[in-house]
Design a protein around this motif. Sequence first.
Motif, PDB file in Angstrom:
ATOM      1  N   THR A   1       0.709  -1.141   0.001  1.00  0.00           N
ATOM      2  CA  THR A   1       0.140   0.175  -0.008  1.00  0.00           C
ATOM      3  C   THR A   1       0.802   1.259  -0.123  1.00  0.00           C
ATOM      4  O   THR A   1       2.092   1.082  -0.012  1.00  0.00           O
ATOM      5  N   ILE A   2       0.066   2.346   0.159  1.00  0.00           N
ATOM      6  CA  ILE A   2       0.937   3.793   0.080  1.00  0.00           C
ATOM      7  C   ILE A   2       1.564   4.023   1.261  1.00  0.00           C
ATOM      8  O   ILE A   2       0.909   3.710   2.413  1.00  0.00           O
ATOM      9  N   LYS A   3       2.709   4.421   1.159  1.00  0.00           N
ATOM     10  CA  LYS A   3       3.642   4.874   2.475  1.00  0.00           C
ATOM     11  C   LYS A   3       2.760   5.919   3.391  1.00  0.00           C
ATOM     12  O   LYS A   3       2.331   6.929   2.892  1.00  0.00           O
ATOM     13  N   SER A   4       2.535   5.737   4.710  1.00  0.00           N
ATOM     14  CA  SER A   4       1.858   6.582   5.444  1.00  0.00           C
ATOM     15  C   SER A   4       2.405   6.744   6.683  1.00  0.00           C
ATOM     16  O   SER A   4       3.367   5.798   7.239  1.00  0.00           O
ATOM     17  N   LEU A   5       1.989   7.731   7.670  1.00  0.00           N
ATOM     18  CA  LEU A   5       2.631   7.937   8.889  1.00  0.00           C
ATOM     19  C   LEU A   5       1.202   8.161   9.708  1.00  0.00           C
ATOM     20  O   LEU A   5       0.185   8.597   9.399  1.00  0.00           O
ATOM     21  N   ILE A   6       1.012   7.576  10.958  1.00  0.00           N
ATOM     22  CA  ILE A   6      -0.141   7.726  11.917  1.00  0.00           C
ATOM     23  C   ILE A   6       0.390   8.493  13.086  1.00  0.00           C
ATOM     24  O   ILE A   6       1.402   8.103  13.845  1.00  0.00           O
ATOM     25  N   LEU A   7      -0.491   9.650  13.466  1.00  0.00           N
ATOM     26  CA  LEU A   7      -0.227  10.507  14.406  1.00  0.00           C
ATOM     27  C   LEU A   7      -1.127  10.433  15.629  1.00  0.00           C
ATOM     28  O   LEU A   7      -2.358  10.334  15.253  1.00  0.00           O
ATOM     29  N   PRO A   8      -0.840  10.031  16.962  1.00  0.00           N
ATOM     30  CA  PRO A   8      -2.070   9.911  17.959  1.00  0.00           C
ATOM     31  C   PRO A   8      -2.735  11.578  17.818  1.00  0.00           C
ATOM     32  O   PRO A   8      -2.185  12.593  17.763  1.00  0.00           O
ATOM     33  N   LEU A   9      -4.198  11.293  17.942  1.00  0.00           N
ATOM     34  CA  LEU A   9      -4.888  12.689  17.943  1.00  0.00           C
ATOM     35  C   LEU A   9      -4.959  13.143  19.465  1.00  0.00           C
ATOM     36  O   LEU A   9      -5.967  12.535  20.160  1.00  0.00           O
ATOM     37  N   PRO A  10      -4.456  14.202  19.909  1.00  0.00           N
ATOM     38  CA  PRO A  10      -4.778  14.893  20.906  1.00  0.00           C
ATOM     39  C   PRO A  10      -6.206  15.148  21.456  1.00  0.00           C
ATOM     40  O   PRO A  10      -6.789  15.423  20.575  1.00  0.00           O
ATOM     41  N   GLN A  11      -6.655  15.070  22.602  1.00  0.00           N
ATOM     42  CA  GLN A  11      -8.016  15.148  22.834  1.00  0.00           C
ATOM     43  C   GLN A  11      -8.517  16.714  22.728  1.00  0.00           C
ATOM     44  O   GLN A  11      -9.605  16.760  22.242  1.00  0.00           O
ATOM     45  N   ASN A  12      -7.564  17.619  22.921  1.00  0.00           N
ATOM     46  CA  ASN A  12      -7.788  18.992  22.655  1.00  0.00           C
ATOM     47  C   ASN A  12      -8.408  19.486  21.041  1.00  0.00           C
ATOM     48  O   ASN A  12      -8.893  20.024  20.732  1.00  0.00           O
ATOM     49  N   VAL A  13      -7.416  18.396  20.331  1.00  0.00           N
ATOM     50  CA  VAL A  13      -7.736  18.500  18.896  1.00  0.00           C
ATOM     51  C   VAL A  13      -9.145  17.890  18.371  1.00  0.00           C
ATOM     52  O   VAL A  13      -9.878  18.426  17.496  1.00  0.00           O
ATOM     53  N   ILE A  14      -9.361  16.784  19.098  1.00  0.00           N
ATOM     54  CA  ILE A  14     -10.613  16.004  18.925  1.00  0.00           C
ATOM     55  C   ILE A  14     -11.694  17.144  19.345  1.00  0.00           C
ATOM     56  O   ILE A  14     -12.674  17.031  18.529  1.00  0.00           O
ATOM     57  N   ASP A  15     -11.584  17.690  20.438  1.00  0.00           N
ATOM     58  CA  ASP A  15     -12.623  18.640  20.852  1.00  0.00           C
ATOM     59  C   ASP A  15     -12.756  19.693  19.900  1.00  0.00           C
ATOM     60  O   ASP A  15     -14.150  20.161  19.668  1.00  0.00           O
ATOM     61  N   TYR A  16     -11.760  20.311  19.515  1.00  0.00           N
ATOM     62  CA  TYR A  16     -11.998  21.192  18.320  1.00  0.00           C
ATOM     63  C   TYR A  16     -12.713  20.982  17.108  1.00  0.00           C
ATOM     64  O   TYR A  16     -13.345  21.731  16.791  1.00  0.00           O
ATOM     65  N   LEU A  17     -12.290  19.717  16.836  1.00  0.00           N
ATOM     66  CA  LEU A  17     -12.929  19.160  15.435  1.00  0.00           C
ATOM     67  C   LEU A  17     -14.410  19.186  15.476  1.00  0.00           C
ATOM     68  O   LEU A  17     -15.330  19.163  14.636  1.00  0.00           O
ATOM     69  N   LEU A  18     -14.683  18.794  17.036  1.00  0.00           N
ATOM     70  CA  LEU A  18     -16.295  18.492  17.106  1.00  0.00           C
ATOM     71  C   LEU A  18     -17.081  19.786  17.494  1.00  0.00           C
ATOM     72  O   LEU A  18     -18.184  19.912  17.535  1.00  0.00           O
TER      73      LEU A  18
END
Length: 339
Positions: A22-39
């Motif tokens: 598959t295509i090369k990818s990188l995975i970053l944990p999503l901080p809770q404050n970023v999740i709150d911002y997205l919602l």
Amino acid sequence: MKKEQVVHCQFSVWYPIFKKHTIKSLILPLPQNVIDYLLDDGTLVVSGSDHNAHDRTYIHNIDSDAEEDVQWSDDETTTTVTAPEFPDFTSKVLEAINALGGRVFPKLNWSAPRDANWIALNSSLQCHSLSDIFLLFKSSDFITHDLTQPFLQCSDQDSPDPVINYELVLRKWSELIPGGEFRCFVKENKLIAISQRDYTQFYQHILKQEEQTCQAIQEFFSQHIQYNFLDEDFVFDVYRDSQGRVWLIDLNPFGEVTDSLLFTWEELTSGGEISQQQECPAFRYTTSEVTVQPSPCLSYRIPRDFVDLSTGEDAYKLIDFLKLKSEQEESDEEESSPQ
């Protein structure tokens, strides 16, 4: 479809298994404050540079009962809301983007913001910064579904929801021709059906290369995918390039949460003709310009009122629209008439 099957289709679960294909990818944990911002209900006005985020403001959604409105203005008395900052996360994202060549395709654990490409300046999911990613994510119903209802259509609703660690997935940007993408349905570790991914268009090369395409996907499945995934029922997307090589693009749960494209889920699950075929999987694609269909993502691009108007589904909206148009024309005539 069980909750466990949904968990197994998270990118970080299947990517280590099929990394070579598959295509090369990188995975970053999503901080809770970023999740709150997205919602958050705020409407982001994205700056052009992540480095100057503290200089930017965005329009914030105020309750209809609230007395105060937040709006654009140069007046110092106007209330503005400072765009939130995520310096550590921003730094990690930019580092990852640079490591992947400066251009990435973003997604969460399961979904990409395909329904929001209309909001990007280039109508593309290609991102160069965290601001680009935020603009797409905050405009996407698919991303909101990932964050709020990932197990909505699972049959085991009485069981507790598994704990999900949300992640930002950054995939190296690759120019994929839509006519080379296919969705494959696997039941009991058997490839039973293949559908053209972009079924809204007719691609002549698929018609001409039907046998070769089907054979290439079957060989890829038997050599690299079959019996290697955690479940025996699943859906996977592939891309066949101009050289005939097949690449794995994504894995999805075998259930209605996944678009069945040119098949129906009743066909795929009933144990009928499709799943009983022994020689080869059922292969469906758009066969001519006559069968071209509108994109299913179109309904995400414009307000529902405009969709109703264009399809004639709401006669009252059409009447109101015509009245408004008539009043505007009368007003224009009065303004243009000599005094």
